[in-house]
Motif scaffolding. Sequence first.
Motif, PDB file in Angstrom:
ATOM      1  N   ALA A  24       0.783  -1.341  -0.080  1.00 24.81           N
ATOM      2  CA  ALA A  24       0.052  -0.011   0.003  1.00 24.81           C
ATOM      3  C   ALA A  24       0.830   1.369  -0.073  1.00 24.81           C
ATOM      4  O   ALA A  24       0.504   2.187  -0.829  1.00 24.81           O
ATOM      5  CB  ALA A  24      -0.744  -0.059   1.223  1.00 24.81           C
ATOM      6  N   ILE A  25       1.841   1.393   0.692  1.00 23.58           N
ATOM      7  CA  ILE A  25       2.639   2.456   0.913  1.00 23.58           C
ATOM      8  C   ILE A  25       3.339   2.748  -0.348  1.00 23.58           C
ATOM      9  O   ILE A  25       3.813   3.885  -0.970  1.00 23.58           O
ATOM     10  CB  ILE A  25       3.729   2.561   1.990  1.00 23.58           C
ATOM     11  CG1 ILE A  25       4.217   3.858   2.247  1.00 23.58           C
ATOM     12  CG2 ILE A  25       4.873   1.530   1.805  1.00 23.58           C
ATOM     13  CD1 ILE A  25       4.908   4.346   3.589  1.00 23.58           C
ATOM     14  N   LYS A  26       3.829   1.568  -1.300  1.00 17.72           N
ATOM     15  CA  LYS A  26       4.359   1.805  -2.470  1.00 17.72           C
ATOM     16  C   LYS A  26       3.443   2.504  -3.482  1.00 17.72           C
ATOM     17  O   LYS A  26       3.735   3.381  -4.429  1.00 17.72           O
ATOM     18  CB  LYS A  26       4.854   0.446  -3.152  1.00 17.72           C
ATOM     19  CG  LYS A  26       5.960  -0.224  -2.447  1.00 17.72           C
ATOM     20  CD  LYS A  26       7.311   0.539  -2.562  1.00 17.72           C
ATOM     21  CE  LYS A  26       8.595  -0.117  -1.802  1.00 17.72           C
ATOM     22  NZ  LYS A  26       9.165   1.111  -1.238  1.00 17.72           N
ATOM     23  N   HIS A  27       2.128   2.141  -3.439  1.00 18.50           N
ATOM     24  CA  HIS A  27       1.060   2.665  -3.989  1.00 18.50           C
ATOM     25  C   HIS A  27       0.999   4.145  -3.571  1.00 18.50           C
ATOM     26  O   HIS A  27       0.573   4.853  -4.486  1.00 18.50           O
ATOM     27  CB  HIS A  27      -0.349   1.923  -3.811  1.00 18.50           C
ATOM     28  CG  HIS A  27      -0.526   0.699  -4.583  1.00 18.50           C
ATOM     29  ND1 HIS A  27      -1.492  -0.223  -4.577  1.00 18.50           N
ATOM     30  CD2 HIS A  27       0.480  -0.146  -5.167  1.00 18.50           C
ATOM     31  CE1 HIS A  27      -1.119  -1.493  -5.191  1.00 18.50           C
ATOM     32  NE2 HIS A  27       0.090  -1.323  -5.635  1.00 18.50           N
ATOM     33  N   GLN A  28       0.900   4.432  -2.584  1.00 22.60           N
ATOM     34  CA  GLN A  28       0.763   5.826  -2.019  1.00 22.60           C
ATOM     35  C   GLN A  28       1.986   6.659  -2.639  1.00 22.60           C
ATOM     36  O   GLN A  28       1.798   7.826  -3.087  1.00 22.60           O
ATOM     37  CB  GLN A  28       0.898   6.008  -0.416  1.00 22.60           C
ATOM     38  CG  GLN A  28      -0.314   5.492  -0.118  1.00 22.60           C
ATOM     39  CD  GLN A  28      -0.008   5.087   1.665  1.00 22.60           C
ATOM     40  OE1 GLN A  28       0.869   5.840   2.269  1.00 22.60           O
ATOM     41  NE2 GLN A  28      -1.082   4.196   2.181  1.00 22.60           N
ATOM     42  N   GLU A  29       3.246   6.306  -2.575  1.00 24.88           N
ATOM     43  CA  GLU A  29       4.157   6.803  -3.377  1.00 24.88           C
ATOM     44  C   GLU A  29       4.112   7.354  -4.866  1.00 24.88           C
ATOM     45  O   GLU A  29       4.426   8.315  -5.381  1.00 24.88           O
ATOM     46  CB  GLU A  29       5.647   6.217  -2.970  1.00 24.88           C
ATOM     47  CG  GLU A  29       6.106   5.955  -1.684  1.00 24.88           C
ATOM     48  CD  GLU A  29       7.406   5.413  -1.821  1.00 24.88           C
ATOM     49  OE1 GLU A  29       8.422   5.562  -2.685  1.00 24.88           O
ATOM     50  OE2 GLU A  29       7.748   4.727  -0.787  1.00 24.88           O
ATOM     51  N   ARG A  30       3.657   6.159  -5.425  1.00 23.01           N
ATOM     52  CA  ARG A  30       3.261   6.220  -6.898  1.00 23.01           C
ATOM     53  C   ARG A  30       2.033   7.119  -7.076  1.00 23.01           C
ATOM     54  O   ARG A  30       2.089   8.229  -7.923  1.00 23.01           O
ATOM     55  CB  ARG A  30       2.747   4.950  -7.319  1.00 23.01           C
ATOM     56  CG  ARG A  30       2.501   4.813  -8.867  1.00 23.01           C
ATOM     57  CD  ARG A  30       3.635   4.605  -9.699  1.00 23.01           C
ATOM     58  NE  ARG A  30       3.434   5.323 -11.018  1.00 23.01           N
ATOM     59  CZ  ARG A  30       2.554   4.534 -12.060  1.00 23.01           C
ATOM     60  NH1 ARG A  30       2.172   3.384 -11.575  1.00 23.01           N
ATOM     61  NH2 ARG A  30       2.406   5.110 -13.301  1.00 23.01           N
ATOM     62  N   ALA A  31       1.074   7.202  -6.329  1.00 26.53           N
ATOM     63  CA  ALA A  31      -0.064   8.185  -6.340  1.00 26.53           C
ATOM     64  C   ALA A  31       0.462   9.764  -6.195  1.00 26.53           C
ATOM     65  O   ALA A  31       0.044  10.463  -6.759  1.00 26.53           O
ATOM     66  CB  ALA A  31      -1.117   7.889  -5.377  1.00 26.53           C
ATOM     67  N   LEU A  32       1.473   9.850  -5.134  1.00 26.76           N
ATOM     68  CA  LEU A  32       1.736  11.273  -5.059  1.00 26.76           C
ATOM     69  C   LEU A  32       2.637  11.851  -6.050  1.00 26.76           C
ATOM     70  O   LEU A  32       2.582  13.051  -6.413  1.00 26.76           O
ATOM     71  CB  LEU A  32       2.655  11.420  -3.560  1.00 26.76           C
ATOM     72  CG  LEU A  32       1.836  10.735  -2.371  1.00 26.76           C
ATOM     73  CD1 LEU A  32       2.552  11.592  -1.262  1.00 26.76           C
ATOM     74  CD2 LEU A  32       0.260  11.810  -2.239  1.00 26.76           C
ATOM     75  N   LYS A  33       3.612  10.764  -6.543  1.00 26.98           N
ATOM     76  CA  LYS A  33       4.296  11.402  -7.852  1.00 26.98           C
ATOM     77  C   LYS A  33       3.380  11.660  -8.953  1.00 26.98           C
ATOM     78  O   LYS A  33       3.558  12.854  -9.661  1.00 26.98           O
ATOM     79  CB  LYS A  33       5.312  10.177  -8.291  1.00 26.98           C
ATOM     80  CG  LYS A  33       6.375  10.048  -7.632  1.00 26.98           C
ATOM     81  CD  LYS A  33       7.363   8.862  -8.097  1.00 26.98           C
ATOM     82  CE  LYS A  33       8.447   8.643  -7.026  1.00 26.98           C
ATOM     83  NZ  LYS A  33       8.738   6.947  -7.200  1.00 26.98           N
ATOM     84  N   LEU A  34       2.224  10.975  -9.248  1.00 27.83           N
ATOM     85  CA  LEU A  34       1.267  11.312 -10.317  1.00 27.83           C
ATOM     86  C   LEU A  34       0.540  12.503  -9.913  1.00 27.83           C
ATOM     87  O   LEU A  34       0.123  13.203 -11.316  1.00 27.83           O
ATOM     88  CB  LEU A  34       0.157  10.132 -10.364  1.00 27.83           C
ATOM     89  CG  LEU A  34       0.930   8.887 -11.110  1.00 27.83           C
ATOM     90  CD1 LEU A  34      -0.242   7.630 -10.960  1.00 27.83           C
ATOM     91  CD2 LEU A  34       0.986   9.056 -12.424  1.00 27.83           C
ATOM     92  N   ALA A  35       0.254  12.791  -8.587  1.00 28.02           N
ATOM     93  CA  ALA A  35      -0.311  13.839  -8.343  1.00 28.02           C
ATOM     94  C   ALA A  35       0.525  15.136  -8.126  1.00 28.02           C
ATOM     95  O   ALA A  35      -0.001  16.418  -8.023  1.00 28.02           O
ATOM     96  CB  ALA A  35      -1.077  13.795  -6.988  1.00 28.02           C
ATOM     97  N   ILE A 318      -4.564   3.606  -9.971  1.00 27.94           N
ATOM     98  CA  ILE A 318      -3.632   4.439  -9.277  1.00 27.94           C
ATOM     99  C   ILE A 318      -3.752   5.809  -9.571  1.00 27.94           C
ATOM    100  O   ILE A 318      -3.920   6.828  -8.797  1.00 27.94           O
ATOM    101  CB  ILE A 318      -2.064   4.143  -9.329  1.00 27.94           C
ATOM    102  CG1 ILE A 318      -1.592   4.597  -8.136  1.00 27.94           C
ATOM    103  CG2 ILE A 318      -1.569   4.233 -10.504  1.00 27.94           C
ATOM    104  CD1 ILE A 318      -1.456   3.373  -6.970  1.00 27.94           C
ATOM    105  N   GLU A 319      -4.362   6.371 -10.843  1.00 24.63           N
ATOM    106  CA  GLU A 319      -4.420   7.492 -11.280  1.00 24.63           C
ATOM    107  C   GLU A 319      -5.552   8.270 -10.475  1.00 24.63           C
ATOM    108  O   GLU A 319      -5.589   9.512 -10.168  1.00 24.63           O
ATOM    109  CB  GLU A 319      -4.772   7.684 -12.734  1.00 24.63           C
ATOM    110  CG  GLU A 319      -3.490   7.355 -13.651  1.00 24.63           C
ATOM    111  CD  GLU A 319      -3.096   5.937 -14.015  1.00 24.63           C
ATOM    112  OE1 GLU A 319      -2.142   5.559 -14.475  1.00 24.63           O
ATOM    113  OE2 GLU A 319      -3.912   5.012 -13.526  1.00 24.63           O
ATOM    114  N   LYS A 320      -6.720   7.570 -10.560  1.00 23.79           N
ATOM    115  CA  LYS A 320      -7.832   8.046  -9.639  1.00 23.79           C
ATOM    116  C   LYS A 320      -7.476   8.112  -8.371  1.00 23.79           C
ATOM    117  O   LYS A 320      -7.885   9.049  -7.603  1.00 23.79           O
ATOM    118  CB  LYS A 320      -8.981   7.130  -9.947  1.00 23.79           C
ATOM    119  CG  LYS A 320      -9.503   7.044 -11.286  1.00 23.79           C
ATOM    120  CD  LYS A 320     -10.816   6.271 -11.339  1.00 23.79           C
ATOM    121  CE  LYS A 320     -11.493   6.545 -12.823  1.00 23.79           C
ATOM    122  NZ  LYS A 320     -11.886   5.442 -13.634  1.00 23.79           N
ATOM    123  N   VAL A 321      -6.947   7.263  -7.603  1.00 25.08           N
ATOM    124  CA  VAL A 321      -6.436   7.306  -6.339  1.00 25.08           C
ATOM    125  C   VAL A 321      -5.571   8.580  -6.127  1.00 25.08           C
ATOM    126  O   VAL A 321      -5.829   9.195  -5.010  1.00 25.08           O
ATOM    127  CB  VAL A 321      -5.852   6.074  -5.864  1.00 25.08           C
ATOM    128  CG1 VAL A 321      -5.184   6.141  -4.538  1.00 25.08           C
ATOM    129  CG2 VAL A 321      -6.850   4.839  -5.867  1.00 25.08           C
TER     130      VAL A 321
END
Length: 335
Positions: A24-35, A318-321
């Motif tokens: 989950a934290i890897k997904h959070q990192e990816r999401a923040l980069k995208l945002a 992940i883009e929506k998240v």
Amino acid sequence: MENMKVLLYLEGEKYLSKSGIGRAIKHQERALKLAGIDYTTDPEDDYDLVHINTYGLKSWQLMKKAQKAGKKVIMHGHSTEEDFRNSFIGSNQAAPLFKEYLCRFYQQADALITPTDYSKQLIQTYGVDTPIFVVSNGIDLSRYVPDKTKEETFRHYFSLSQKDPVVICAGLYFKRKGIEDFVKVAEKMPHVRFIWFGETNRWIIPADVNKIVSKNHPANVTFAGYIKGAVFEGAMSGADAFFFPSLEETEGIVVLEALASRQNVVLRDIPVYHGWIDDEAAELATTVDGFVAAIQRILDGRSFKKEAGYLVAQSKSIEKVSEQLADVYQKVMEL
């Protein structure tokens, strides 16, 4: 948003890297980069808001230190008393204490994020009145595009011919994950190969689960251990079905991975899926015989749910998240 810096915190990363929280934290990192949100994983860095994923002493100290410095604290509601039960040795005896401990954390934070409405409602029944936002753990759709080379790698790794029917699961060695029913279903389907991905340190799981994993399972069951990369991703799309008989989840990242892989998915019909996975998107059952019938329907080519399942994964991309997380951070900064 441009000026905000977020601290993503995961205590005990070394021990949690193979778990859903580690993913989950890897997904959070990816999401923040995208945002486009600036973030750090170092508590010594400067930051405006901390997003804490764990519940240890260091996490508590970090929360207190951040609040003292006037920074906002979001706790991620990955855990509930219900999903703590039927896991480690002594987990059922410790569950009420764990719940009390969790509530102290959840009550002290400025806000909580939980992956599903179900987990939000559970935490609210504990008497926690901290604001709770629902944001999926998300799924990177690009990683789970079916790939013939990966699928061949998976079949080669397990010495499977193209015609061998194979059903997979992924999870820790916990009763809560439905490991007993997984083996019972395999016993009734000796013509099918069943492979369980994932592992847990044998010292911390109960003796009966240990026995299932080490010797008390039929010959058509393989406990493969923790495998990632091409073999696992090839299994996700290249197996005949993903069978996940878990009794309790807060979301189930592996379920999203299977749906994203356009895989036939067989799930236990439990409340966490209500409202987002229905019997259009997956085969749902509650008993060993029900699971056997569902898997057989898939093997016979009588189940047509992959596309609807993929649409579910798409809705949690992940883009929506990343957009939802950015929105939650903004709201919490304004609390």
